[in-house]
Write a protein that holds these residues in place. Sequence first.
Motif, PDB file in Angstrom:
ATOM      1  N   LYS A  89      -7.214   4.179  49.893  1.00 12.82           N
ATOM      2  CA  LYS A  89      -8.160   3.314  50.584  1.00 12.82           C
ATOM      3  C   LYS A  89      -7.963   1.862  50.176  1.00 12.82           C
ATOM      4  O   LYS A  89      -7.636   1.565  49.032  1.00 12.82           O
ATOM      5  CB  LYS A  89      -9.595   3.746  50.280  1.00 12.82           C
ATOM      6  CG  LYS A  89     -10.024   5.014  51.006  1.00 12.82           C
ATOM      7  CD  LYS A  89     -11.521   5.221  50.897  1.00 12.82           C
ATOM      8  CE  LYS A  89     -11.964   6.400  51.760  1.00 12.82           C
ATOM      9  NZ  LYS A  89     -13.434   6.567  51.756  1.00 12.82           N
ATOM     10  N   ILE A  90      -8.170   0.971  51.124  1.00  4.64           N
ATOM     11  CA  ILE A  90      -8.071  -0.465  50.866  1.00  4.64           C
ATOM     12  C   ILE A  90      -9.453  -0.978  50.454  1.00  4.64           C
ATOM     13  O   ILE A  90     -10.484  -0.461  50.909  1.00  4.64           O
ATOM     14  CB  ILE A  90      -7.553  -1.204  52.130  1.00  4.64           C
ATOM     15  CG1 ILE A  90      -7.329  -2.681  51.829  1.00  4.64           C
ATOM     16  CG2 ILE A  90      -8.526  -1.043  53.285  1.00  4.64           C
ATOM     17  CD1 ILE A  90      -6.671  -3.415  52.989  1.00  4.64           C
ATOM     18  N   SER A  91      -9.481  -1.972  49.592  1.00  6.85           N
ATOM     19  CA  SER A  91     -10.768  -2.521  49.154  1.00  6.85           C
ATOM     20  C   SER A  91     -11.371  -3.396  50.246  1.00  6.85           C
ATOM     21  O   SER A  91     -10.665  -3.903  51.127  1.00  6.85           O
ATOM     22  CB  SER A  91     -10.607  -3.327  47.867  1.00  6.85           C
ATOM     23  OG  SER A  91      -9.943  -4.560  48.135  1.00  6.85           O
ATOM     24  N   LEU A  92     -12.670  -3.570  50.175  1.00  3.23           N
ATOM     25  CA  LEU A  92     -13.379  -4.387  51.164  1.00  3.23           C
ATOM     26  C   LEU A  92     -12.866  -5.831  51.141  1.00  3.23           C
ATOM     27  O   LEU A  92     -12.685  -6.456  52.191  1.00  3.23           O
ATOM     28  CB  LEU A  92     -14.878  -4.352  50.853  1.00  3.23           C
ATOM     29  CG  LEU A  92     -15.856  -4.666  51.988  1.00  3.23           C
ATOM     30  CD1 LEU A  92     -15.713  -3.647  53.111  1.00  3.23           C
ATOM     31  CD2 LEU A  92     -17.288  -4.665  51.458  1.00  3.23           C
ATOM     32  N   TYR A 338     -13.388   2.230  59.499  1.00  2.00           N
ATOM     33  CA  TYR A 338     -14.381   3.305  59.437  1.00  2.00           C
ATOM     34  C   TYR A 338     -14.107   4.305  58.314  1.00  2.00           C
ATOM     35  O   TYR A 338     -15.021   4.770  57.643  1.00  2.00           O
ATOM     36  CB  TYR A 338     -14.428   4.066  60.771  1.00  2.00           C
ATOM     37  CG  TYR A 338     -15.421   3.505  61.752  1.00  2.00           C
ATOM     38  CD1 TYR A 338     -16.793   3.603  61.532  1.00  2.00           C
ATOM     39  CD2 TYR A 338     -15.006   2.879  62.921  1.00  2.00           C
ATOM     40  CE1 TYR A 338     -17.711   3.098  62.429  1.00  2.00           C
ATOM     41  CE2 TYR A 338     -15.914   2.363  63.834  1.00  2.00           C
ATOM     42  CZ  TYR A 338     -17.270   2.478  63.580  1.00  2.00           C
ATOM     43  OH  TYR A 338     -18.185   1.969  64.470  1.00  2.00           O
ATOM     44  N   ARG A 339     -12.821   4.630  58.125  1.00  2.00           N
ATOM     45  CA  ARG A 339     -12.515   5.727  57.200  1.00  2.00           C
ATOM     46  C   ARG A 339     -11.631   5.341  56.019  1.00  2.00           C
ATOM     47  O   ARG A 339     -11.506   6.126  55.076  1.00  2.00           O
ATOM     48  CB  ARG A 339     -11.812   6.857  57.986  1.00  2.00           C
ATOM     49  CG  ARG A 339     -12.643   7.486  59.104  1.00  2.00           C
ATOM     50  CD  ARG A 339     -13.835   8.244  58.568  1.00  2.00           C
ATOM     51  NE  ARG A 339     -13.402   9.359  57.760  1.00  2.00           N
ATOM     52  CZ  ARG A 339     -13.157  10.584  58.237  1.00  2.00           C
ATOM     53  NH1 ARG A 339     -13.318  10.829  59.522  1.00  2.00           N
ATOM     54  NH2 ARG A 339     -12.773  11.555  57.442  1.00  2.00           N
ATOM     55  N   GLY A 340     -10.984   4.172  56.074  1.00  2.00           N
ATOM     56  CA  GLY A 340      -9.997   3.854  55.051  1.00  2.00           C
ATOM     57  C   GLY A 340     -10.319   2.678  54.152  1.00  2.00           C
ATOM     58  O   GLY A 340      -9.493   2.249  53.371  1.00  2.00           O
ATOM     59  N   VAL A 341     -11.565   2.160  54.251  1.00  2.00           N
ATOM     60  CA  VAL A 341     -11.968   1.027  53.405  1.00  2.00           C
ATOM     61  C   VAL A 341     -12.943   1.502  52.344  1.00  2.00           C
ATOM     62  O   VAL A 341     -13.935   2.197  52.649  1.00  2.00           O
ATOM     63  CB  VAL A 341     -12.618  -0.098  54.254  1.00  2.00           C
ATOM     64  CG1 VAL A 341     -13.157  -1.196  53.355  1.00  2.00           C
ATOM     65  CG2 VAL A 341     -11.587  -0.675  55.215  1.00  2.00           C
ATOM     66  N   HIS A 342     -12.660   1.155  51.111  1.00  2.00           N
ATOM     67  CA  HIS A 342     -13.535   1.523  49.995  1.00  2.00           C
ATOM     68  C   HIS A 342     -14.667   0.510  49.905  1.00  2.00           C
ATOM     69  O   HIS A 342     -14.432  -0.660  49.607  1.00  2.00           O
ATOM     70  CB  HIS A 342     -12.747   1.561  48.689  1.00  2.00           C
ATOM     71  CG  HIS A 342     -13.581   1.912  47.491  1.00  2.00           C
ATOM     72  ND1 HIS A 342     -14.321   3.058  47.422  1.00  2.00           N
ATOM     73  CD2 HIS A 342     -13.790   1.245  46.320  1.00  2.00           C
ATOM     74  CE1 HIS A 342     -14.966   3.112  46.269  1.00  2.00           C
ATOM     75  NE2 HIS A 342     -14.648   2.011  45.583  1.00  2.00           N
ATOM     76  N   TYR A 343     -15.879   0.950  50.174  1.00  2.00           N
ATOM     77  CA  TYR A 343     -17.030   0.053  50.180  1.00  2.00           C
ATOM     78  C   TYR A 343     -17.529  -0.135  48.746  1.00  2.00           C
ATOM     79  O   TYR A 343     -18.346   0.623  48.234  1.00  2.00           O
ATOM     80  CB  TYR A 343     -18.145   0.620  51.062  1.00  2.00           C
ATOM     81  CG  TYR A 343     -19.325  -0.309  51.243  1.00  2.00           C
ATOM     82  CD1 TYR A 343     -19.244  -1.374  52.127  1.00  2.00           C
ATOM     83  CD2 TYR A 343     -20.508  -0.119  50.535  1.00  2.00           C
ATOM     84  CE1 TYR A 343     -20.317  -2.238  52.309  1.00  2.00           C
ATOM     85  CE2 TYR A 343     -21.589  -0.977  50.704  1.00  2.00           C
ATOM     86  CZ  TYR A 343     -21.483  -2.027  51.595  1.00  2.00           C
ATOM     87  OH  TYR A 343     -22.551  -2.876  51.776  1.00  2.00           O
TER      88      TYR A 343
END
Length: 346
Positions: A89-92, A338-343
Motif C-alpha cells: 500500500k502507498i501512504s496517504l 479506494y483499496r491501495g492507500v494506507h490511511y
Amino acid sequence: MDNFSKIIVEMSIICVFFYVVIFSLVKKEFFFRRSNLFFLIFMMSAVFFVKLIVAYYDNETIYYFPVIAEFKPIFFLFFGMVIIETSKKISLKDFADLGCVFSTFVIIDLIIRYALFGELRPGVLSESNYDGFLILICFCAAINVDAYSKLRLLLMVIATLATMSKTGIICLLVIFAIDNIERFKVRKVFIMLLISLPAVYLIGERISNIDNILSIDRFVMWTSFITLFGELSFIDILFGTTPGIPLRLYDDYLSWFVINQSESNGALGLHAFNYHSFYIRYFLSYGLLLLILLICFLIRMSLKNKFLRYITIIVFLQSFSLGTFYLSTVSLPLLIAYRGVHYDRA
C-alpha cells in the motif's frame, strides 16, 4: 495529438497487466481474497458474457467495438485488484505528492498550449476533465495529511481551476467546504470562493456563448437517455442491454456521436459508449441491479475514513458527466485510492 497521451496510458496498462499477471504466476503469488470487489467483478462478468452468448445463439448482429468498449470497467477493476493484491500500500502523503507532481505537469502544459496555440485549457491526459478528476483524487488525500504543505495544496487548487472543468470545480468547492466546515474554519471557504472567481468567470464566458441548451452535449445525452428509457424492457432495466447490439439505429439527439463514434468504428446505430455519463453507460450495459451493487460498494468503502468519504463524493458528482470507471486514465488511480492507500494521516 490530444489522444496521444491517452493511447500511451492504455498501451502501458495492457503491457503492465500482462507483466504483473505473468510475474505473479511465476512467483506463485497470484491470489485473491474473497471481497466485495471480487464479487462485483464476478457478477459483472457473468451478466456481460451471458447476454453475449444468448445474443450469439439468437443470431443477433453484434458489433465488436462496442463490446470491447463496455468490457472496460471489468478489465480495469480486475487489473486494479491484481495491482492491489500484489503490491504494498502507498501512504496517504505519497499519494498526495503524486498529485502535486501531476498538477505541475498540468500547469506547464497549459502554459505551453497558451504560448503556442492560444488555448486556455490543458490536456495532459487527452482531456482537461480527466486531468481535473485525477488532481481531485490526490487533493482529497492531501487535505487528510496532517500539516501538509499549504503551497502544495494551493498548487493542486490552481491546477484544478486551470482545467476549467465545470464539474471538477464544483467538486473542489464542495470538498473544500465540507472539510473546512467540519473543522469549523468557515473563513477558508470564502477565501476559496474568491480564488475560484477567475475560473468561474471564464466558464461563464464559455456558457454565455451557447445559443441553445441542446448544444450542451451532456444535457443532450441525458435527454436522449430519458426518451430511450421508455423503450427498454423490464429485463433490460434489471440486467442491461446486450453490448454490441444497437440501442437504436438512429437517435435524434446523438446523431453526431452515432456518426463520429459508432459508424467511424464500424458499428451502426446508438450504443452505450455514446453516452459519456457513467450512470447512463453502466446502467445500459450492466443494469440497475449491478449499478445499485456498485453504489453500495462505494458507500461502504466511504464509511471507513474521511479520505474515502471525500473520494466517493467526487465519484458520485463526476459520474453525471464522465465515464469514471470506463476511463483508463482515472479508473486505476481511483481504485488504488479506494483499496491501495494506507490511511495513516502521515
